[in-house]
Motif scaffolding. Structure first.
Motif, PDB file in Angstrom:
ATOM      1  N   SER A 103       4.002  -9.512   1.994  1.00 24.01           N
ATOM      2  CA  SER A 103       2.984 -10.359   2.604  1.00 24.01           C
ATOM      3  C   SER A 103       3.598 -11.410   3.526  1.00 24.01           C
ATOM      4  O   SER A 103       4.811 -11.652   3.509  1.00 24.01           O
ATOM      5  N   ASN A 110      -3.122 -15.377   3.500  1.00 26.31           N
ATOM      6  CA  ASN A 110      -2.051 -14.462   3.145  1.00 26.31           C
ATOM      7  C   ASN A 110      -2.445 -13.044   3.574  1.00 26.31           C
ATOM      8  O   ASN A 110      -3.560 -12.587   3.304  1.00 26.31           O
ATOM      9  N   HIS A 112      -1.254  -8.805   3.939  1.00 24.05           N
ATOM     10  CA  HIS A 112      -0.328  -7.739   3.581  1.00 24.05           C
ATOM     11  C   HIS A 112       0.445  -7.293   4.823  1.00 24.05           C
ATOM     12  O   HIS A 112      -0.119  -7.209   5.912  1.00 24.05           O
TER      13      HIS A 112
END
Length: 233
Positions: A103, A110, A112
């Motif tokens: 991440s 946040n 991925h």
């Protein structure tokens, strides 16, 4: 030994191209002028980094981390992140904080880490979350349309959305096309004729500024250092 580069087009209107590469025993490459900006991910010795790489108005040598794996999304002209104005990234970059193998942090959230195969899904989320936008007038003009706005407004929109003027974008793209043709063995005089250069010195100046190579160097099958991503549109 060198820099292995693979790329593919995309059906997303926000993406110009998706690419990935791997470095082996090379410390430097020639980074070509580029009218598009990129979101770049790379891993070296287990450490993952992310950066927004802005458009480049000229070619320049760039260091290459050894034994590293790279993945990048090159965004279409007119696409931009309002919180990272592209005009402030021309000939520069902005690092992304709080990066792990899975991440990274972007505009207060946040995310991925995407990969070569799911870049479009990642970009769709950027658009859905209003992190990525698109100026339709810029896209329309590049397709040959004539929007009903003044020339001053058009230039302002181009600078805001791409960081470059329309003239600079045309010059960069033409030089990249010339480099590809020369690498394919097309004689310089034919390149001049096809792409509308005035003469040999005009072509030479364009190649030197935007590609960092002369026509003779581009014809060399074993260049002293690799070039950054060069592809047919």
């Amino acid at each position: 030994m060198g820099l292995e580069v693979e790329s593919r087009p995309s059906d997303s209107p926000y993406i110009e191209r998706v690419w990935r590469s791997r470095s082996h025993g090379v410390s430097q490459m020639m980074s070509l002028a580029a009218s598009h900006w990129d979101l770049v991910f790379w891993e070296q010795a287990g450490q993952v980094s992310v950066a927004v790489q802005g458009p480049a108005s000229y070619a320049s040598p760039a260091p290459v981390p050894d034994e590293a794996v790279f993945f990048g999304i090159s965004f279409s002209l007119g696409s931009s992140m309002p919180h990272l104005p592209v005009h402030g990234l021309v000939d520069g970059s902005a690092g992304i904080p709080d990066v792990t193998r899975r991440s990274f942090w972007l505009k207060g959230s946040n995310w991925h880490v995407p990969d070569y195969d799911n870049a479009e899904l990642f970009v769709r989320r950027l658009v859905r979350e209003s992190v990525l936008g698109h100026d339709p007038i810029v896209a329309d003009v590049l397709r040959g349309a004539s929007p009903e706005v003044s020339e001053r407004t058009l230039q302002r929109r181009f600078l805001a959305a791409t960081g470059l003027t329309r003239g600079a974008i045309r010059q960069i793209d033409r030089a990249r096309q010339a480099a590809i043709l020369i690498q394919e063995g097309v004689p310089s005089q034919e390149v001049i004729h096809r792409l509308g250069y005035f003469d040999q010195p005009h072509l030479a100046r364009s190649l030197t500024r935007f590609v960092g190579r002369t026509a003779t160097q581009l014809s060399d099958p074993r260049p002293p250092e690799p070039l950054s991503l060069l592809y047919k549109t």
